[in-house]
Design a protein around this motif. Structure first.
Motif, PDB file in Angstrom:
ATOM      1  N   MET A  83     156.675 -40.170   8.219  1.00  0.00           N
ATOM      2  CA  MET A  83     156.656 -40.589   9.623  1.00  0.00           C
ATOM      3  C   MET A  83     158.026 -40.443  10.253  1.00  0.00           C
ATOM      4  N   ALA A  84     159.101 -40.670   9.453  1.00  0.00           N
ATOM      5  CA  ALA A  84     160.457 -40.567   9.988  1.00  0.00           C
ATOM      6  C   ALA A  84     160.871 -39.140  10.222  1.00  0.00           C
ATOM      7  N   SER A  85     160.107 -38.163   9.722  1.00  0.00           N
ATOM      8  CA  SER A  85     160.480 -36.764   9.868  1.00  0.00           C
ATOM      9  C   SER A  85     160.402 -36.287  11.305  1.00  0.00           C
ATOM     10  N   ASN A  86     159.665 -37.004  12.165  1.00  0.00           N
ATOM     11  CA  ASN A  86     159.568 -36.602  13.562  1.00  0.00           C
ATOM     12  C   ASN A  86     160.855 -36.849  14.318  1.00  0.00           C
ATOM     13  N   PHE A  87     161.762 -37.653  13.751  1.00  0.00           N
ATOM     14  CA  PHE A  87     162.967 -38.031  14.460  1.00  0.00           C
ATOM     15  C   PHE A  87     164.189 -37.756  13.594  1.00  0.00           C
ATOM     16  N   GLU A  88     164.219 -36.576  12.947  1.00  0.00           N
ATOM     17  CA  GLU A  88     165.274 -36.294  11.994  1.00  0.00           C
ATOM     18  C   GLU A  88     166.620 -36.120  12.670  1.00  0.00           C
ATOM     19  N   ASP A  89     166.683 -35.387  13.798  1.00  0.00           N
ATOM     20  CA  ASP A  89     167.970 -35.047  14.375  1.00  0.00           C
ATOM     21  C   ASP A  89     168.173 -35.812  15.668  1.00  0.00           C
ATOM     22  N   THR A  90     168.539 -37.107  15.576  1.00  0.00           N
ATOM     23  CA  THR A  90     168.761 -37.903  16.776  1.00  0.00           C
ATOM     24  C   THR A  90     170.096 -37.593  17.423  1.00  0.00           C
ATOM     25  N   ARG A  91     170.939 -36.800  16.766  1.00  0.00           N
ATOM     26  CA  ARG A  91     172.195 -36.406  17.410  1.00  0.00           C
ATOM     27  C   ARG A  91     171.915 -35.431  18.556  1.00  0.00           C
ATOM     28  N   ILE A  92     170.822 -34.665  18.461  1.00  0.00           N
ATOM     29  CA  ILE A  92     170.474 -33.723  19.528  1.00  0.00           C
ATOM     30  C   ILE A  92     169.595 -34.416  20.567  1.00  0.00           C
ATOM     31  N   HIS A  93     168.540 -35.100  20.135  1.00  0.00           N
ATOM     32  CA  HIS A  93     167.639 -35.808  21.034  1.00  0.00           C
ATOM     33  C   HIS A  93     167.771 -37.311  20.793  1.00  0.00           C
ATOM     34  N   TRP A  94     168.094 -38.045  21.854  1.00  0.00           N
ATOM     35  CA  TRP A  94     168.281 -39.493  21.708  1.00  0.00           C
ATOM     36  C   TRP A  94     167.141 -40.313  22.318  1.00  0.00           C
ATOM     37  N   GLY A  95     166.238 -39.683  23.045  1.00  0.00           N
ATOM     38  CA  GLY A  95     165.125 -40.410  23.647  1.00  0.00           C
ATOM     39  C   GLY A  95     163.966 -39.473  23.956  1.00  0.00           C
ATOM     40  N   GLN A  96     162.845 -40.055  24.325  1.00  0.00           N
ATOM     41  CA  GLN A  96     161.696 -39.251  24.716  1.00  0.00           C
ATOM     42  C   GLN A  96     160.871 -40.008  25.765  1.00  0.00           C
ATOM     43  N   LEU A  97     160.161 -39.236  26.611  1.00  0.00           N
ATOM     44  CA  LEU A  97     159.289 -39.790  27.645  1.00  0.00           C
ATOM     45  C   LEU A  97     157.851 -39.432  27.311  1.00  0.00           C
ATOM     46  N   ILE A  98     157.017 -40.428  27.244  1.00  0.00           N
ATOM     47  CA  ILE A  98     155.590 -40.225  26.956  1.00  0.00           C
ATOM     48  C   ILE A  98     154.830 -40.496  28.253  1.00  0.00           C
ATOM     49  N   SER A 129     167.856 -34.740  25.496  1.00  0.00           N
ATOM     50  CA  SER A 129     169.093 -34.454  24.762  1.00  0.00           C
ATOM     51  C   SER A 129     170.315 -34.582  25.664  1.00  0.00           C
ATOM     52  N   LYS A 130     170.170 -34.343  26.980  1.00  0.00           N
ATOM     53  CA  LYS A 130     171.291 -34.453  27.910  1.00  0.00           C
ATOM     54  C   LYS A 130     171.627 -35.918  28.161  1.00  0.00           C
ATOM     55  N   GLU A 131     172.896 -36.159  28.531  1.00  0.00           N
ATOM     56  CA  GLU A 131     173.314 -37.531  28.792  1.00  0.00           C
ATOM     57  C   GLU A 131     172.697 -38.066  30.085  1.00  0.00           C
ATOM     58  N   SER A 132     172.286 -37.191  30.979  1.00  0.00           N
ATOM     59  CA  SER A 132     171.659 -37.606  32.227  1.00  0.00           C
ATOM     60  C   SER A 132     170.540 -36.617  32.562  1.00  0.00           C
ATOM     61  N   VAL A 133     169.364 -37.133  32.868  1.00  0.00           N
ATOM     62  CA  VAL A 133     168.189 -36.321  33.173  1.00  0.00           C
ATOM     63  C   VAL A 133     167.692 -36.712  34.564  1.00  0.00           C
ATOM     64  N   ARG A 134     167.421 -35.720  35.395  1.00  0.00           N
ATOM     65  CA  ARG A 134     166.956 -35.953  36.756  1.00  0.00           C
ATOM     66  C   ARG A 134     165.471 -35.613  36.858  1.00  0.00           C
ATOM     67  N   HIS A 161     164.018 -37.870  42.700  1.00  0.00           N
ATOM     68  CA  HIS A 161     163.377 -39.185  42.677  1.00  0.00           C
ATOM     69  C   HIS A 161     164.221 -40.217  41.929  1.00  0.00           C
ATOM     70  N   CYS A 162     164.621 -39.904  40.688  1.00  0.00           N
ATOM     71  CA  CYS A 162     165.379 -40.859  39.892  1.00  0.00           C
ATOM     72  C   CYS A 162     166.093 -40.121  38.768  1.00  0.00           C
ATOM     73  N   THR A 163     167.008 -40.826  38.107  1.00  0.00           N
ATOM     74  CA  THR A 163     167.724 -40.273  36.951  1.00  0.00           C
ATOM     75  C   THR A 163     167.653 -41.256  35.797  1.00  0.00           C
ATOM     76  N   ILE A 164     167.648 -40.701  34.579  1.00  0.00           N
ATOM     77  CA  ILE A 164     167.742 -41.500  33.351  1.00  0.00           C
ATOM     78  C   ILE A 164     168.997 -41.037  32.628  1.00  0.00           C
ATOM     79  N   SER A 165     169.936 -41.961  32.371  1.00  0.00           N
ATOM     80  CA  SER A 165     171.221 -41.592  31.771  1.00  0.00           C
ATOM     81  C   SER A 165     171.587 -42.571  30.668  1.00  0.00           C
ATOM     82  N   ARG A 166     172.453 -42.104  29.758  1.00  0.00           N
ATOM     83  CA  ARG A 166     172.934 -42.938  28.656  1.00  0.00           C
ATOM     84  C   ARG A 166     174.445 -43.026  28.745  1.00  0.00           C
TER      85      ARG A 166
END
Length: 545
Positions: A1-16, A28-33, A54-59
């Motif tokens: 189950m953990a194999s779906n999230f192996e490389d969190t250095r590239i992708h830090w979040g997801q939108l469902i 993967s970007k620090e800010s997504v529009r 509309h909005c941005t999501i940033s880390r």
């Protein structure tokens, strides 16, 4: 189950996304529009309710995730409205609704934000939980082989199986118990209980306290929780159906009491219980408080029916001013001299009504007048009804009988109307600011509202201007209209006059404003003076065209 999230250095979040069935969108970007325009990272080009950006999501550098909204219609975070330009912290499994329209249910756009680091931790915890579950299944199968008369060892084996032990030596069993206890302390997860899940209030997400049920949907909530909800809405919090009655649910309250005896750790603190009791407004079975409005409406309707019943017993005039033996009624709305209206210069026709004459009522003074005339008089009788709405008025026939100041010339030729100076206050789109610009221009040019009407009618007769009712009626300056229809068409002609004013004859403050993209159809211009002054509304709509 953990194999779906192996490389969190590239992708830090997801939108469902919950409104469509498509795979999760990894971030993967620090800010997504997000928005409707093509330059956005996540584009919704097909939705007219989404703003361009509309909005941005940033880390940030600390790993915290922020949502900032720039939209016109706004967004919802877990059901709560986000203010424009507000930057708000979002967490794992938070739900964001970009579009939430009750009038267009199929246009909703929503997604759930998930932190991939948290997902990895949950996956590892679930793997550990599955290992203990396998041990428990083996212990249960071993217990079935134990003889019935070995009561002591069966009881001991059951206690081991409940803690997840296997059939090993005493030292190994002790080690397993210590590991299981230490893991439960680390995770600090409450034990799953299916009975407890059915006794949860969906508002406070805790065990019911003084449970009430709504009718007719039978959804249940804490009395204190629903007392606060019903101050904002008369609908059910779960299904949004109209609530007709609130009742105590004694069955669930008995279940809660029995459950808390077995699980005293789930009981609320005394301080919290006292606070909930102070908020509770539902002390007995009762209808929803909003039903008071229904009762008030019913009471007003009953009073109105009584007034109509009383009024129906009054003598209704069956004869008009041209009937033989007519006596003018001494109604309060009549002018000082009986039989004389506000337009005394109009002479009644030289005609006497026949016994079988059919009468109609003037829609302004509610006095009767003949409906039909002899053929010899028909051509000379003035108009009695509006050319557009077909309502009848007696103003041109013999002068309206309404009190002085009450009749504004209820029926007249378009060119003979006296709309008055007050109508200029909102003559342009019901927009006071644009109307003031027109009024100032007329004052500067030395023109009155009557001069404005005549100039507009000249343009109407020459087909340079069009009227509101041009599609169904060919209006001109001689068309007979009622005051309401005449004013509506005058407003449209005044708008075209304001549109044709040369730019060099207008102040710089008027010309420097940007056009509103809703144009003359903007609804905000009528009730927001700041919006009306900042934007020009003498233009056509450009949005969604």
């Amino acid at each position: 189950m953990a194999s779906n999230f192996e490389d969190t250095r590239i992708h830090w979040g997801q939108l469902i996304f919950t409104h469509v069935s498509k795979p999760p969108v990894l971030i993967s970007k620090e800010s997504v529009r997000l928005g409707r325009k093509e330059d956005c990272d996540i584009s919704f080009a097909g939705s007219k309710f989404v703003s361009g950006h509309h909005c941005t999501i940033s880390r940030d550098s600390d790993g915290k995730v922020w949502l900032q909204d720039f939209s016109t219609n706004g967004s919802l975070l877990n059901g709560k409205k986000i203010k424009k330009d507000e930057k708000i912290l979002i967490c794992h499994n938070d739900q964001v609704q970009i579009v939430h329209r009750k009038d267009h249910p199929g246009s909703d756009i929503a997604f759930v934000f998930q932190d991939l680091k948290v997902l990895r931790e949950e996956a590892a915890l679930l793997d550990n939980t599955l290992e203990y579950s396998n041990d428990t299944e083996e212990d249960i199968s071993e217990e079935e082989e134990v003889k019935a008369n070995e009561t002591g060892s069966i009881s001991q084996k059951r206690s081991h199986s409940e803690t997840g032990d296997s059939d090993e030596g005493p030292a190994l069993k002790k080690n397993h118990q210590e590991e299981s206890t230490s893991d439960s302390k680390k995770t600090n997860l409450p034990a799953h209980n299916s009975i407890a899940d059915t006794l949860l209030c969906s508002i406070c997400q805790d065990i019911f306290h003084d449970c009430v049920s709504l009718q007719p949907c039978i959804h249940s909530f804490c009395a204190a929780c629903y007392s606060q909800w019903m101050n904002r809405s008369s609908d059910c919090p779960s299904c949004r159906k109209k609530v007709e009655r609130i009742s105590k649910n004694h069955v669930i309250n008995n279940f809660v009491e029995a459950f808390l005896k077995e699980h005293p750790e789930r009981r609320r603190s005394e301080e919290e219980l006292r606070e909930m009791d102070s908020k509770n407004k539902i002390t007995e079975d009762m209808p929803l408080p909003s039903s008071r409005k229904t009762k008030l409406k019913l009471k007003m309707k009953t009073r109105k029916s009584k007034r109509l019943l009383i009024k129906s017993n009054w003598p209704v005039p069956t004869s008009c001013r041209l009937c033989p033996g007519y006596i003018s009624p001494a109604a309060p709305s009549c002018s000082a001299s009986a039989g004389e209206g506000t337009s005394t210069s109009v002479t009644p026709p030289d005609y006497t009504c026949t016994p079988d004459q059919i009468h109609i009522l003037c829609q302004c003074c509610l006095q009767p007048m003949p409906n039909s005339w002899p053929e010899t008089l028909a051509r000379s009788i003035p108009a009695q009804k509006c050319s557009i709405c077909q309502k009848h008025f007696c103003h041109l026939l013999w002068g309206c009988r309404k009190a002085p100041g009450g009749c504004l010339g209820c029926l007249n030729k378009f060119t003979d109307f006296k709309f008055g100076e007050k109508c200029l206050l909102s003559v342009i789109n019901n927009n006071p600011y644009e109307s003031k610009i027109l009024k100032d221009y007329l004052t500067e040019q030395g023109l009155s509202e009557q001069d404005l009407l005549q100039k507009c009618l000249q343009k109407l007769d020459s087909k340079e201007y069009t009227s509101v009712d041009a599609a169904s009626h060919d209006l001109n300056s001689s068309t007979v209209l009622c005051y309401k229809c005449g004013l509506r068409n005058f407003q449209e002609l005044a708008y075209q006059f304001r549109r044709d004013i040369p730019r060099e004859e207008l102040p710089d403050s008027v010309l420097s404003r940007a056009d509103c993209y809703w144009g003359k159809h903007c609804r905000t211009q009528k009730n927001k003076p700041l919006h009306a002054s900042r934007f020009n509304h003498i233009c056509e709509q450009t949005r969604f065209t």
